[in-house]
Scaffold this motif. Structure first.
Motif, mmCIF file in Angstrom:
data_model
loop_
_atom_site.group_PDB
_atom_site.id
_atom_site.type_symbol
_atom_site.label_atom_id
_atom_site.label_comp_id
_atom_site.label_asym_id
_atom_site.label_seq_id
_atom_site.Cartn_x
_atom_site.Cartn_y
_atom_site.Cartn_z
ATOM 1 N N SER A 1 45.112 33.075 54.542
ATOM 2 C CA SER A 1 44.824 33.901 53.482
ATOM 3 C C SER A 1 44.398 33.313 52.150
ATOM 4 C CB SER A 1 46.097 34.902 53.021
ATOM 5 O OG SER A 1 46.472 35.655 54.118
ATOM 6 N N PHE A 2 43.456 33.647 51.532
ATOM 7 C CA PHE A 2 42.692 32.913 50.335
ATOM 8 C C PHE A 2 42.283 33.941 49.437
ATOM 9 C CE2 PHE A 2 39.759 34.461 53.808
ATOM 10 C CZ PHE A 2 38.607 34.820 52.957
ATOM 11 N N CYS A 3 41.835 33.223 48.341
ATOM 12 C CA CYS A 3 41.285 34.207 47.218
ATOM 13 C C CYS A 3 39.812 34.441 47.286
ATOM 14 C CB CYS A 3 41.444 33.499 45.810
ATOM 15 S SG CYS A 3 40.599 34.384 44.412
ATOM 16 N N PRO A 4 39.163 35.451 47.450
ATOM 17 C CA PRO A 4 37.612 35.793 47.687
ATOM 18 C C PRO A 4 36.967 35.326 46.659
ATOM 19 C CG PRO A 4 38.776 37.752 47.259
ATOM 20 C CD PRO A 4 39.930 37.123 47.152
ATOM 21 N N GLY B 1 47.577 40.208 41.912
ATOM 22 C CA GLY B 1 46.208 40.157 42.756
ATOM 23 C C GLY B 1 46.750 40.259 44.221
ATOM 24 N N ALA B 2 47.680 40.567 44.742
ATOM 25 C CA ALA B 2 48.056 40.656 46.232
ATOM 26 C C ALA B 2 46.930 41.872 47.024
ATOM 27 C CB ALA B 2 49.585 41.603 46.339
ATOM 28 N N ASP B 3 46.247 42.647 46.241
ATOM 29 C CA ASP B 3 45.032 43.335 46.891
ATOM 30 C C ASP B 3 44.098 42.603 46.902
ATOM 31 O OD1 ASP B 3 45.339 43.570 43.932
ATOM 32 O OD2 ASP B 3 43.651 45.112 44.042
ATOM 33 N N LEU B 4 43.895 41.597 46.343
ATOM 34 C CA LEU B 4 42.635 40.598 46.334
ATOM 35 C C LEU B 4 42.606 39.747 47.554
ATOM 36 C CD1 LEU B 4 42.559 39.855 42.724
ATOM 37 C CD2 LEU B 4 41.114 41.686 43.792
ATOM 38 N N LEU B 5 43.747 39.478 47.793
ATOM 39 C CA LEU B 5 43.838 38.583 49.125
ATOM 40 C C LEU B 5 43.364 38.800 50.080
ATOM 41 C CD1 LEU B 5 45.624 35.906 48.814
ATOM 42 C CD2 LEU B 5 47.550 37.084 50.037
ATOM 43 N N ARG B 6 42.508 38.005 50.762
ATOM 44 C CA ARG B 6 41.691 38.194 51.994
ATOM 45 C C ARG B 6 42.321 37.324 53.166
ATOM 46 N NH1 ARG B 6 41.171 41.916 49.691
ATOM 47 N NH2 ARG B 6 39.223 42.858 48.977
ATOM 48 N N THR B 7 42.020 37.636 54.401
ATOM 49 C CA THR B 7 42.702 36.854 55.529
ATOM 50 C C THR B 7 41.868 36.927 56.661
ATOM 51 O OG1 THR B 7 45.015 37.716 55.006
ATOM 52 C CG2 THR B 7 44.484 36.937 57.287
ATOM 53 N N TYR B 8 41.645 35.329 57.021
ATOM 54 C CA TYR B 8 40.859 35.193 58.106
ATOM 55 C C TYR B 8 41.880 34.949 59.360
ATOM 56 C CZ TYR B 8 37.986 32.114 60.990
ATOM 57 O OH TYR B 8 37.222 31.514 62.157
ATOM 58 N N GLU B 9 41.446 35.334 60.500
ATOM 59 C CA GLU B 9 42.318 35.129 61.499
ATOM 60 C C GLU B 9 41.603 33.866 62.432
ATOM 61 O OE1 GLU B 9 42.877 37.692 65.535
ATOM 62 O OE2 GLU B 9 44.123 38.347 63.999
ATOM 63 N N SER C 1 49.197 29.548 42.198
ATOM 64 C CA SER C 1 47.820 30.697 41.926
ATOM 65 C C SER C 1 46.816 29.749 42.526
ATOM 66 C CB SER C 1 47.691 30.382 40.323
ATOM 67 O OG SER C 1 47.206 29.345 39.807
ATOM 68 N N CYS C 2 45.813 30.860 42.746
ATOM 69 C CA CYS C 2 44.516 30.293 43.249
ATOM 70 C C CYS C 2 43.674 29.364 41.811
ATOM 71 C CB CYS C 2 43.505 31.411 43.571
ATOM 72 S SG CYS C 2 43.349 32.652 42.548
ATOM 73 N N LEU C 3 42.652 28.962 42.309
ATOM 74 C CA LEU C 3 41.917 28.256 41.131
ATOM 75 C C LEU C 3 41.612 29.295 39.942
ATOM 76 C CD1 LEU C 3 40.588 25.710 40.252
ATOM 77 C CD2 LEU C 3 38.415 26.339 41.523
ATOM 78 N N CYS C 4 41.282 30.374 40.344
ATOM 79 C CA CYS C 4 40.695 31.047 39.117
ATOM 80 C C CYS C 4 41.779 32.116 38.730
ATOM 81 C CB CYS C 4 39.527 32.232 39.881
ATOM 82 S SG CYS C 4 40.083 33.585 41.040
ATOM 83 N N GLY C 5 43.099 31.942 39.111
ATOM 84 C CA GLY C 5 44.244 32.491 38.592
ATOM 85 C C GLY C 5 44.357 34.154 38.907
ATOM 86 N N ASN C 6 43.455 34.649 39.720
ATOM 87 C CA ASN C 6 43.497 36.203 40.252
ATOM 88 C C ASN C 6 44.620 36.388 40.936
ATOM 89 O OD1 ASN C 6 41.396 37.046 38.164
ATOM 90 N ND2 ASN C 6 39.707 36.450 39.753
ATOM 91 N N ILE C 7 44.962 35.399 41.776
ATOM 92 C CA ILE C 7 46.049 35.863 42.619
ATOM 93 C C ILE C 7 47.285 34.754 42.295
ATOM 94 C CG2 ILE C 7 46.989 35.878 44.990
ATOM 95 C CD1 ILE C 7 44.320 36.198 45.944
#
Length: 138
Positions: free
Chosen positions: A75-78, A54-62, A5-11
């Motif tokens: 891809s990271f947690c916003p 939280g798949a819908d929360l995931l953000r991606t930087y190219e 998971s990410c640090l906050c656990g949302n993903i």
């Protein structure tokens, strides 16, 4: 199976099966994306990864990686900023790169890199296993 998971656990995610490989990357982009000396990660087939929350929360930087010349989708947690997964679709099609720091390894599960990339940028004071296959670049 490995969960993470990410640090906050949302993903949150699950990984099934064995990794294709485990690696440390010291390129400038991996260092900057983690804010550390490099990125420890495991490569899995895309089918091995399941985002369970939280798949819908995931953000991606190219990321147009300067060192390797490749485009890496990071891809990271916003919410908390944790880098979770990355993809390099040109050099490693069908694989997903999962950051080691987000894995919740159970007792007895061990992680150790077998590859090191961009060793020319590796901090001289950082020790890594002698038996890893080392590459000056990628």
């Amino acid at each position: 199976m490995i969960t993470g998971s990410c640090l906050c656990g949302n993903i949150q995610y699950e990984l099934r099966g064995d990794p294709i490989n485990t690696a440390m990357c010291f390129c400038n982009n991996c260092r900057k994306s983690t804010g550390s000396v490099g990125m420890a990660n495991s490569w899995y087939s895309k089918e091995s990864l399941s985002i369970t929350k939280g798949a819908d929360l995931l953000r991606t930087y190219e990321d147009h990686a300067v060192d390797s010349g490749a485009t890496v989708e990071r891809s990271f947690c916003p919410g908390c900023g944790s880098p979770l997964i990355a993809e390099n679709k040109i050099k490693f099609p069908g694989a997903v790169i999962v950051t080691y720091g987000t894995m919740e390894l159970e007792e007895g599960q061990k992680w150790k890199p077998n590859l090191e990339y961009f060793c020319k940028r590796k901090a001289e004071w950082l020790g890594t296993p002698a038996e890893t296959e080392k590459f000056h670049e990628l």
